[in-house]
Design an enzyme around this catalytic site. Structure first.
Site, short mmCIF file in Angstrom:
data_model
loop_
_atom_site.label_atom_id
_atom_site.label_comp_id
_atom_site.label_asym_id
_atom_site.label_seq_id
_atom_site.Cartn_x
_atom_site.Cartn_y
_atom_site.Cartn_z
N ASP A 195 0.85 -0.93 0.14
CA ASP A 195 -0.16 0.01 -0.17
C ASP A 195 1.01 1.16 0.01
OD1 ASP A 195 -2.16 -1.52 0.11
OD2 ASP A 195 -3.14 -0.74 1.80
N HIS A 244 -0.12 0.77 7.36
CA HIS A 244 0.28 2.10 7.09
C HIS A 244 1.11 2.84 8.07
CE1 HIS A 244 -3.83 1.75 4.65
NE2 HIS A 244 -2.70 1.08 4.11
N ASP A 246 1.41 6.04 8.55
CA ASP A 246 1.14 7.20 8.77
C ASP A 246 0.29 7.57 10.13
OD1 ASP A 246 -1.13 6.42 7.49
OD2 ASP A 246 -1.17 7.71 5.86
N ARG A 263 4.39 2.23 19.51
CA ARG A 263 5.00 1.51 18.41
C ARG A 263 6.30 2.19 17.92
NH1 ARG A 263 -0.31 2.76 14.42
NH2 ARG A 263 -1.81 2.04 15.82
N SER A 297 -9.68 1.97 11.56
CA SER A 297 -8.32 2.63 12.24
C SER A 297 -8.34 2.75 13.53
CB SER A 297 -7.92 3.99 11.38
OG SER A 297 -8.01 3.96 10.05
N SER A 298 -7.21 2.84 14.05
CA SER A 298 -7.22 3.06 15.46
C SER A 298 -7.21 4.58 16.01
CB SER A 298 -5.61 2.64 16.01
OG SER A 298 -4.56 3.77 15.74
N1 ABU Z 1 -4.24 4.25 7.80
C1 ABU Z 1 -3.56 4.34 9.05
C2 ABU Z 1 -4.20 3.65 10.07
C3 ABU Z 1 -3.35 3.24 11.03
C4 ABU Z 1 -3.79 2.90 12.41
O1 ABU Z 1 -5.06 2.48 12.48
O2 ABU Z 1 -3.45 3.22 13.52
#
Ligand code: ABU
Length: 376
Positions: A195, A244, A246, A263, A297-298
């Site tokens: 991705d 991902h 970001d 993380r 997502s988190s």
């Molecule tokens: N697309 C970013 C999602 C990362 C997360 O769920 O922490």
């Protein structure tokens, strides 16, 4: 409107032209080998699939339109994708799946490196045709910028050979963490899979997260495809859902990165940043204990910000701790409400893809350290 120039080498030089996604027709896709990776164990999305409720689509689009307006008011050109009916099934010689996904997060699909926009070889079957939403824009950029490179990574087959069978059977969070630390992910190394949102662009160096959506073979492919770059494999063992980069490792300006404190980049992989005087600081905690309903997502979308230049950043308006930290780091913060868009594929960085940032391809890491590079 000025003629299109495609060029972007990093995540922080002055942004002048960007794509902002759309929520129209977005679906929750049915289960498939890779999507279970994205859905937390206790998520309200387990077992659900189909078009998202219209009311939520309208709210998400309203916030996406507001983001586009904020950017345009600052003189940044904004283009939008052309959604298709994502509830259509996909059949290829290798797989079938009941629906597609959407085009709210262009960052997942499109990797802009210099004059090139590259459609990623994504591992989710439901995202196989997502690049179509950007086809009209790519055609236009191709017509308007004679130096634009319109590229597509090798189309993956996504047969069963691309996934580890039974990977998620009775998996616990502890299992996930142990497997992430051991670089054991649901995707195999059968074919290149990545991705675009797993790639952090820092001039001559591309730092790729090895995780559930990006494999090592894709990094080998990216290194051959971008021979003048140095591609690095990094990973974040504290993330049970490593998808991902970001919301984990976010550069704000040359020399400064915020890192998700749950993380952290392992010590041996920090050496290249230390050797080149980059500072890695823990990101502020999220303001929310839970993501919104029906969200992949988190809560760490708190740090999924959009950097407009070395002094200016857009942060989600309710993320008070992240905004305060940005302020302390010397950034001017533009708050934008965006939580209604989160369930459609992520935060402010996810919802955008660079077309043009000023600046050139800098070498921010002249002191290379062995260990992370793909090319040895
Ligand atoms: N697309 C970013 C999602 C990362 C997360 O769920 O922490």
């Amino acid at each position: 409107m000025s003629a299109t120039i495609v060029s972007s080498w990093n995540e922080f030089d002055p942004l002048k032209h960007v794509i902002v996604g759309r929520a129209d027709h977005t679906c929750i896709p049915p289960d498939e080998p890779a999507t279970q990776a994205k859905i937390p164990e206790d998520s309200d999305m387990r077992g659900m699939w189909g078009p998202r409720p219209l009311e939520t689509v309208e709210k998400a689009n309203s916030q996406l339109d507001t983001l586009a307006g904020v950017l345009e008011n600052r003189g940044i050109r904004v283009d939008r994708p052309s959604p298709i009916q994502w509830n259509q099934a996909v059949h290829t010689p290798d797989f079938s799946t009941g629906s597609q996904f959407g085009c709210m997060p262009p960052r997942d699909v499109i990797l802009t490196v210099g004059k090139e926009m590259l459609s990623a070889a994504m591992s989710f079957r439901c995202r196989y045709f997502e690049y179509l939403a950007y086809h009209d824009l790519m055609q236009r950029y191709f017509d308007e910028d004679p130096a634009f490179r319109w590229e597509q990574a090798p189309r993956p087959r996504l047969s069963d050979r691309s996934y580890k069978s039974g990977y998620f059977d009775e998996i616990t969070i502890q299992d996930r963490l142990e497997r992430a630390a051991a670089l054991d992910f649901v995707t195999t190394e059968h074919e290149p899979l990545f991705d675009a949102a797993d790639v952090c662009r820092l001039g001559r160096d591309l730092f790729c997260q090895h995780g559930l959506t990006t494999n090592r073979r894709a990094m080998e492919w990216l290194q051959r495809h971008f021979p003048d770059h140095r591609v690095h494999a990094i990973n974040f063992p504290g993330d049970p859902y490593p998808i991902h980069i970001d919301a984990t490792f976010v550069p704000l300006k040359p020399g400064l990165i915020i890192n998700n404190p749950n993380r952290r980049l392992p010590q041996d992989q920090r050496k290249i940043f230390e050797a080149n005087d980059w500072e890695i600081v823990d990101a502020a905690p999220p303001a929310h204990a839970q993501p919104p309903a029906l969200c992949y997502s988190s809560v760490w979308l708190s740090m999924n910000c959009l950097v407009l230049d070395h002094q200016t950043v857009i942060v989600e308006a309710s993320e008070v701790h992240q905004m305060e930290q940005m302020d302390q780091l010397g950034m001017e913060v533009i708050p934008v409400e965006f939580r209604d868009a989160y369930p459609f594929g992520g935060g402010l960085h996810c919802a955008t893809a660079d077309v043009y940032r000023e600046g050139s391809c800098e070498d921010y890491f002249p002191n290379q350290v062995r260990g992370t590079q793909i090319r040895r």
